[in-house]
Design an enzyme around this catalytic site. Structure first.
Site, PDB file in Angstrom:
ATOM      1  N   CYS A   7       1.035  -1.158   0.085  1.00 12.31           N
ATOM      2  CA  CYS A   7       0.045  -0.012  -0.199  1.00 12.31           C
ATOM      3  C   CYS A   7       0.973   1.232  -0.003  1.00 12.31           C
ATOM      4  CB  CYS A   7      -0.920   0.085   1.193  1.00 12.31           C
ATOM      5  SG  CYS A   7      -1.638  -1.495   1.518  1.00 12.31           S
ATOM      6  N   GLY A  33      -1.343   1.154  -4.829  1.00 16.51           N
ATOM      7  CA  GLY A  33      -2.233   0.817  -4.654  1.00 16.51           C
ATOM      8  C   GLY A  33      -3.619   1.333  -5.123  1.00 16.51           C
ATOM      9  N   ASN A 107       1.037  -0.298   5.871  1.00 16.37           N
ATOM     10  CA  ASN A 107       1.947  -0.708   4.829  1.00 16.37           C
ATOM     11  C   ASN A 107       2.500  -1.873   5.359  1.00 16.37           C
ATOM     12  OD1 ASN A 107       4.342   0.183   2.462  1.00 16.37           O
ATOM     13  ND2 ASN A 107       2.751  -1.358   2.049  1.00 16.37           N
ATOM     14  N   GLY A 108       2.308  -3.106   4.954  1.00 15.49           N
ATOM     15  CA  GLY A 108       3.095  -4.337   5.128  1.00 15.49           C
ATOM     16  C   GLY A 108       2.040  -5.464   5.354  1.00 15.49           C
ATOM     17  N   CYS A 242      13.133  -4.245   1.829  1.00 18.44           N
ATOM     18  CA  CYS A 242      12.500  -4.792   0.587  1.00 18.44           C
ATOM     19  C   CYS A 242      13.231  -4.731  -0.711  1.00 18.44           C
ATOM     20  CB  CYS A 242      11.042  -4.971   0.544  1.00 18.44           C
ATOM     21  SG  CYS A 242      10.539  -5.596  -1.071  1.00 18.44           S
ATOM     22  N   TYR A 248      10.634  -3.092  -8.599  1.00 22.85           N
ATOM     23  CA  TYR A 248       9.567  -2.705  -9.218  1.00 22.85           C
ATOM     24  C   TYR A 248       8.485  -1.829  -8.496  1.00 22.85           C
ATOM     25  CZ  TYR A 248       4.660  -3.674 -10.757  1.00 22.85           C
ATOM     26  OH  TYR A 248       3.343  -3.574 -11.123  1.00 22.85           O
ATOM     27  N   SER A 289       7.459  -0.141 -16.318  1.00 25.47           N
ATOM     28  CA  SER A 289       8.533  -0.703 -15.565  1.00 25.47           C
ATOM     29  C   SER A 289       9.895  -1.022 -15.865  1.00 25.47           C
ATOM     30  CB  SER A 289       7.821  -1.743 -14.724  1.00 25.47           C
ATOM     31  OG  SER A 289       7.389  -3.044 -15.688  1.00 25.47           O
ATOM     32  N   ASP A 351      12.496  -6.331 -19.021  1.00 28.71           N
ATOM     33  CA  ASP A 351      11.271  -6.230 -18.298  1.00 28.71           C
ATOM     34  C   ASP A 351      11.899  -6.362 -16.495  1.00 28.71           C
ATOM     35  OD1 ASP A 351       8.677  -5.698 -17.003  1.00 28.71           O
ATOM     36  OD2 ASP A 351       7.844  -7.257 -17.874  1.00 28.71           O
ATOM     37  N   ASP A 352      11.313  -5.768 -15.890  1.00 22.62           N
ATOM     38  CA  ASP A 352      11.920  -5.730 -14.608  1.00 22.62           C
ATOM     39  C   ASP A 352      11.704  -7.190 -13.700  1.00 22.62           C
ATOM     40  OD1 ASP A 352       9.019  -4.731 -14.244  1.00 22.62           O
ATOM     41  OD2 ASP A 352       9.248  -5.540 -12.348  1.00 22.62           O
ATOM     42  N   CYS A 388       6.362 -13.666  -0.916  1.00 18.52           N
ATOM     43  CA  CYS A 388       6.565 -12.984  -0.045  1.00 18.52           C
ATOM     44  C   CYS A 388       5.466 -12.897   1.069  1.00 18.52           C
ATOM     45  CB  CYS A 388       6.749 -11.560  -0.737  1.00 18.52           C
ATOM     46  SG  CYS A 388       6.887 -10.247   0.634  1.00 18.52           S
ATOM     47  N   CYS A 437      16.118  -7.796   2.100  1.00 14.99           N
ATOM     48  CA  CYS A 437      15.457  -9.030   2.123  1.00 14.99           C
ATOM     49  C   CYS A 437      15.329  -9.477   0.574  1.00 14.99           C
ATOM     50  CB  CYS A 437      14.130  -8.972   2.557  1.00 14.99           C
ATOM     51  SG  CYS A 437      13.094 -10.427   2.366  1.00 14.99           S
ATOM     52  N   CYS A 440      12.281 -13.584  -2.029  1.00  9.99           N
ATOM     53  CA  CYS A 440      11.799 -13.823  -2.967  1.00  9.99           C
ATOM     54  C   CYS A 440      12.551 -14.579  -4.093  1.00  9.99           C
ATOM     55  CB  CYS A 440      10.789 -12.764  -3.656  1.00  9.99           C
ATOM     56  SG  CYS A 440      11.664 -11.270  -3.900  1.00  9.99           S
TER      57      CYS A 440
HETATM   58  P1  AMP Z   1       3.566 -12.137 -14.714  1.00  8.00           P
HETATM   59  O1  AMP Z   1       2.688 -11.924 -16.183  1.00  8.00           O
HETATM   60  O2  AMP Z   1       2.774 -12.851 -13.585  1.00  8.00           O
HETATM   61  O3  AMP Z   1       4.925 -12.803 -14.923  1.00  8.00           O
HETATM   62  O4  AMP Z   1       4.068 -10.771 -14.299  1.00  8.00           O
HETATM   63  C1  AMP Z   1       5.142 -10.039 -14.483  1.00  8.00           C
HETATM   64  C2  AMP Z   1       4.992  -8.582 -14.608  1.00  8.00           C
HETATM   65  O5  AMP Z   1       4.211  -8.092 -13.578  1.00  8.00           O
HETATM   66  C3  AMP Z   1       6.178  -7.851 -14.776  1.00  8.00           C
HETATM   67  O6  AMP Z   1       6.052  -7.057 -16.103  1.00  8.00           O
HETATM   68  C4  AMP Z   1       6.363  -6.789 -13.631  1.00  8.00           C
HETATM   69  O7  AMP Z   1       6.488  -5.439 -13.935  1.00  8.00           O
HETATM   70  C5  AMP Z   1       4.705  -7.024 -12.879  1.00  8.00           C
HETATM   71  N1  AMP Z   1       4.985  -7.341 -11.606  1.00  8.00           N
HETATM   72  C6  AMP Z   1       5.896  -7.852 -10.813  1.00  8.00           C
HETATM   73  N2  AMP Z   1       5.745  -8.078  -9.318  1.00  8.00           N
HETATM   74  C7  AMP Z   1       4.471  -7.447  -9.303  1.00  8.00           C
HETATM   75  C8  AMP Z   1       3.548  -7.157  -8.077  1.00  8.00           C
HETATM   76  N3  AMP Z   1       4.023  -7.734  -7.048  1.00  8.00           N
HETATM   77  N4  AMP Z   1       2.642  -6.653  -8.275  1.00  8.00           N
HETATM   78  C9  AMP Z   1       2.171  -6.263  -9.495  1.00  8.00           C
HETATM   79  N5  AMP Z   1       3.068  -6.442 -10.909  1.00  8.00           N
HETATM   80  C10 AMP Z   1       4.024  -6.991 -10.463  1.00  8.00           C
END
Ligand code: AMP
Length: 452
Positions: A7, A33, A107-108, A242, A248, A289, A351-352, A388, A437, A440
């Protein structure tokens, strides 16, 4: 079952029209959020609250903001996957107790909340919500200590897990970070007012000056006697910030734990390029991202940066949608390939992170159908192998593709021509070896999950 809270929280003490500033702060933290938002304010006598489901803009209007009177206010944006959108779960939670009124924004994720709650219920407590945050109010109300501060410390010392908290009373605000410091919380100044927010981008919007991060295990009180700091409340422990905040969660323009998020992400992209260079014609990000890391990758590799995917900014983050069917559709809703940029090119797409693998698979397919000759997937974080328990919204271990598949298997699944992740060593090279941490990515949980 508790709501997993990931959050954004904001608080302001000693500013006329405080709720207005909190409202703006929540806007700046909207990325943290999108499911629900709320503000509670006080004029020193009465508390005023307004909450609702949806984006900040949907929840508040001129009338609701002007009904939130007083010079003190706190607010909360909620992001939860549990899907219980009952109004009782929307924060800040607000209650009356023998010392007056209290509102709390969290938040947490408190990992021993179920155990605490069971004890309290056995003892006759009645819960209004199924949020883990409500246990804090009960613990404060039930403490036998005579001052509020002692009751508060009694309460927070029992908690395990992730909690960045902003707590409001009639004439003061408390800002607290758990002793591990999982989630961020910063302090700023706006004229004579003290401001707290999950991220510094909230300060920028309202013109506040960033002072510093609240330290892990620290309690800061803004009240009639000025601003006071207490750092000896919790037993000393190792910091476990974290690292996913850097990867991200946080906004690139925020400064977190001494570092600018944008620069950190760019650097992750550079190290990724050092580790996994590939011959290609263009580097493109998964917007938004992946943008800073893709820029870093391009800079280090010398491969030109371009935008091969265009994002529709008017759809929310697809991750928040509850079912897999909608999520599949969601990727197409959000991103569209630029054929002119991609046609006949060898493309590196950055991608991240990969969580379930859904997004990557869709993206590779999209790029290929738009004419890309080769698609090389580069991820600026290590494989996410463990869920997580500290407030990041991840699916179960089974749903995390990297928990049960090798990088080569994931590559095949996504149909990319190559797939490489940033190594854990590479990540540590960027953020530092200790103080974070990494659960993950390595499954080492700093605080054991309480399964009861
Ligand atoms: P996925 O399709 O499940 O592999 O989601 C990957 C995408 O979700 C990536 O493009 C990330 O930028 C984004 N992402 C990673 N972690 C989270 C998170 N905790 N909440 C929302 N989006 C996320």
């Amino acid at each position: 079952m508790n709501l997993k809270e990931y959050c954004g929280i904001v608080g302001i003490y000693n500013k006329s029209e405080a709720a207005n500033y909190v409202y703006l702060g929540l806007h700046a933290l909207q990325h943290r959020g999108q499911e629900a938002a709320g503000i509670v304010s006080t004029d020193g006598i009465q508390f005023y609250e307004h909450k609702g489901c949806g984006l900040v803009n949907d929840v508040f209007n001129k009338n609701s903001i002007s009904s939130l009177r007083g010079n003190v206010a706190i607010g909360h944006n909620r992001y939860s996957t549990f899907g219980d959108d009952s109004i009782a779960n929307i924060q800040p939670l607000f209650a009356h107790f023998d010392m007056g009124q209290i509102a709390i924004a969290h938040n947490g994720n408190i990992i021993n909340a179920n155990r605490i709650k069971k004890k309290l219920v056995d003892d006759g407590a009645i819960f209004n919500s199924n949020s883990d945050t409500e246990v804090i109010i009960h613990l404060i109300a039930r403490s036998q200590k005579t001052t509020f501060f002692d009751r508060l410390t009694d309460a927070v010392k029992v908690l395990k897990g992730a909690f960045s908290l902003i707590i409001m009373r009639e004439n003061e605000i408390y800002a607290i970070r758990d002793p591990w410091g999982f989630r961020p919380l910063s302090m700023g100044k706006l004229d004579d007012a003290t401001v707290f927010a999950s991220e510094t981008c909230a300060f920028d919007l309202i013109g506040a000056e960033f002072i510093r991060d609240i330290s892990p295990g620290e309690i800061v009180v803004a009240g009639n006697e000025g601003v006071k700091h207490y750092s000896n409340v919790f037993d000393a422990t190792n910091e476990k910030k974290c690292v996913f905040e850097y990867i991200y969660f946080s906004r690139p323009d925020s400064y977190l734990w001494g570092k600018n998020i944008y620069s950190i992400r760019k650097r992750m992209g550079e190290v990724l390029a050092e580790e996994s260079f590939v011959e290609a014609d263009i580097v493109i990000p998964t917007p938004d991202s992946g943008v800073p890391a893709a820029l870093g990758f391009s800079k280090k590799s010398g491969i030109p940066f371009d935008f091969g995917l265009i994002r529709n900014h008017y759809v929310g983050r697809t991750f928040i949608e509850p079912t897999q069917t909608i999520r599949h559709f969601g990727v197409r809703l959000k991103l569209n390939p630029s054929k002119d940029v991609l046609k006949d090119k060898r493309v590196v797409v950055v991608d991240d992170s990969i969580v379930r693998g859904t997004t990557s698979k869709r993206i590779v397919k999209m790029l290929k159908s738009a004419g890309a000759k080769e698609v090389h997937l580069r991820i600026s974080s290590p494989p996410v192998i463990s869920p997580c328990f500290y407030g990041m919204d991840t699916p179960t271990k089974r749903e995390l593709i990297a928990s049960s598949h090798s990088t080569e298997e994931i590559r095949k699944y996504t149909t990319a021509d190559s797939l490489e992740y940033l190594s854990i060593e590479g990540l540590k090279k960027v953020v530092g070896e200790t103080g974070y941490c990494f659960a993950c990515f390595d499954g080492n949980y700093p605080v054991e999950f309480d399964r009861e």
